[in-house]
Design a protein around this motif. Sequence first.
Motif, PDB file in Angstrom:
ATOM      1  N   ILE A 291      -3.762   1.306  -3.346  1.00  0.00           N
ATOM      2  CA  ILE A 291      -4.297   0.786  -4.038  1.00  0.00           C
ATOM      3  C   ILE A 291      -2.452   0.718  -4.450  1.00  0.00           C
ATOM      4  O   ILE A 291      -1.293   1.547  -4.964  1.00  0.00           O
TER       5      ILE A 291
ATOM      6  N   VAL B  74       0.325  -0.698  -7.891  1.00  0.00           N
ATOM      7  CA  VAL B  74       0.189   0.185  -9.492  1.00  0.00           C
ATOM      8  C   VAL B  74       2.209  -1.265  -9.260  1.00  0.00           C
ATOM      9  O   VAL B  74       2.496  -0.076  -9.173  1.00  0.00           O
TER      10      VAL B  74
ATOM     11  N   MET C 159      -2.148  -4.220 -10.434  1.00  0.00           N
ATOM     12  CA  MET C 159      -2.968  -3.454  -9.389  1.00  0.00           C
ATOM     13  C   MET C 159      -3.022  -4.400  -8.601  1.00  0.00           C
ATOM     14  O   MET C 159      -3.697  -5.265  -8.274  1.00  0.00           O
TER      15      MET C 159
ATOM     16  N   ARG D  20      -3.874  -5.917 -16.207  1.00  0.00           N
ATOM     17  CA  ARG D  20      -4.339  -6.144 -17.728  1.00  0.00           C
ATOM     18  C   ARG D  20      -2.949  -6.692 -18.408  1.00  0.00           C
ATOM     19  O   ARG D  20      -1.884  -6.300 -18.343  1.00  0.00           O
TER      20      ARG D  20
ATOM     21  N   GLY E  37     -14.441  -3.321 -12.960  1.00  0.00           N
ATOM     22  CA  GLY E  37     -13.945  -3.943 -11.928  1.00  0.00           C
ATOM     23  C   GLY E  37     -14.728  -4.588 -10.828  1.00  0.00           C
ATOM     24  O   GLY E  37     -15.833  -6.104 -11.144  1.00  0.00           O
TER      25      GLY E  37
ATOM     26  N   ALA F  30     -14.174  -2.278  -6.609  1.00  0.00           N
ATOM     27  CA  ALA F  30     -12.540  -1.405  -6.541  1.00  0.00           C
ATOM     28  C   ALA F  30     -12.295  -1.716  -8.698  1.00  0.00           C
ATOM     29  O   ALA F  30     -12.730  -2.681  -8.396  1.00  0.00           O
TER      30      ALA F  30
ATOM     31  N   LEU G  47     -10.435  -0.541 -12.474  1.00  0.00           N
ATOM     32  CA  LEU G  47      -9.795  -0.052 -13.759  1.00  0.00           C
ATOM     33  C   LEU G  47     -10.341   0.743 -15.086  1.00  0.00           C
ATOM     34  O   LEU G  47     -11.803   0.151 -14.727  1.00  0.00           O
TER      35      LEU G  47
ATOM     36  N   TYR H 179     -11.555   8.573  -7.696  1.00  0.00           N
ATOM     37  CA  TYR H 179     -11.061   8.311  -8.589  1.00  0.00           C
ATOM     38  C   TYR H 179      -9.624   8.479  -9.455  1.00  0.00           C
ATOM     39  O   TYR H 179      -9.805   9.953  -9.496  1.00  0.00           O
TER      40      TYR H 179
ATOM     41  N   TRP I 232      -6.465   9.265 -12.747  1.00  0.00           N
ATOM     42  CA  TRP I 232      -5.789   8.884 -13.937  1.00  0.00           C
ATOM     43  C   TRP I 232      -3.426   8.028 -13.648  1.00  0.00           C
ATOM     44  O   TRP I 232      -3.161   9.881 -12.921  1.00  0.00           O
TER      45      TRP I 232
ATOM     46  N   PHE J 193      -7.704   4.182 -11.902  1.00  0.00           N
ATOM     47  CA  PHE J 193      -8.228   3.682 -11.103  1.00  0.00           C
ATOM     48  C   PHE J 193      -9.228   4.059 -10.226  1.00  0.00           C
ATOM     49  O   PHE J 193      -9.309   5.523  -9.956  1.00  0.00           O
ATOM     50  N   TYR J 194     -10.149   3.517  -9.477  1.00  0.00           N
ATOM     51  CA  TYR J 194     -11.041   3.888  -8.330  1.00  0.00           C
ATOM     52  C   TYR J 194     -11.455   2.696  -7.262  1.00  0.00           C
ATOM     53  O   TYR J 194     -11.165   1.517  -7.439  1.00  0.00           O
TER      54      TYR J 194
END
Length: 223
Positions: free
Chosen positions: A71, A73, A83, A92, A104, A119, A121, A144, A146, A155-156
Amino acid sequence: MLLAGPTLAIERGLVDFSSGEPAPEPIQLDFESLRAHSREAHEITGAPKITPVGQAREVMRVSIDGESRPIWVVPTAEGGFCMRMHFMGTCRIPGHSDGVPFGGGGLNNPGGEGWSVLAGLVLDPRVEEVVLVYQDGERAVLPYVWVSPPIDAGFYAYEVPDEHRERGRLTAVVLGLDEEGAPAQTQCLPLSPEASEQSVPDVRELCPPRPRRDEGVRRSTTP
């Protein structure tokens, strides 16, 4: 399995954005292209501006389709971020998407019900753990992380096992749990009314089934 720096985890990890591996050049160029398209759309239609700044960086990896998927960002000049993971991505935009602190998307199963890949946020710092709840009540803790400022978000991502891609065992709810294990955020995943009715009572309580279309028609036409 989640790879966050040198450690392995399935619960929330903390990632220093400035220490993340820079994304490869094609990904950096994709974000630069987003900047140009966003500026053009803003000038023509007044759409929100999205201006990536600096390098996009890797914040986590998950195993999907038998491959390790990063992932990436990147922060934006507007105070948000964008992302991207494989074929999925989102941004965002402060003032436009602040009202959705948890959520997500992903890839639907071939039949159109349930998800095969998730996926998302997290903007709520209370969330310590992200849990997927299936129709049958079974739960899975999702990878997950932070990420530190300037991202300051979580994010996951997760690939759903094959046994949870058929009705009765489909993906149903994503929960963001706080440090006490209580739900701080809830996202109900799309299911048809027929599929929702096959969920166990605890899941139906979290996300009540939507009325069937024909029932809605009967209610609207009955004197």
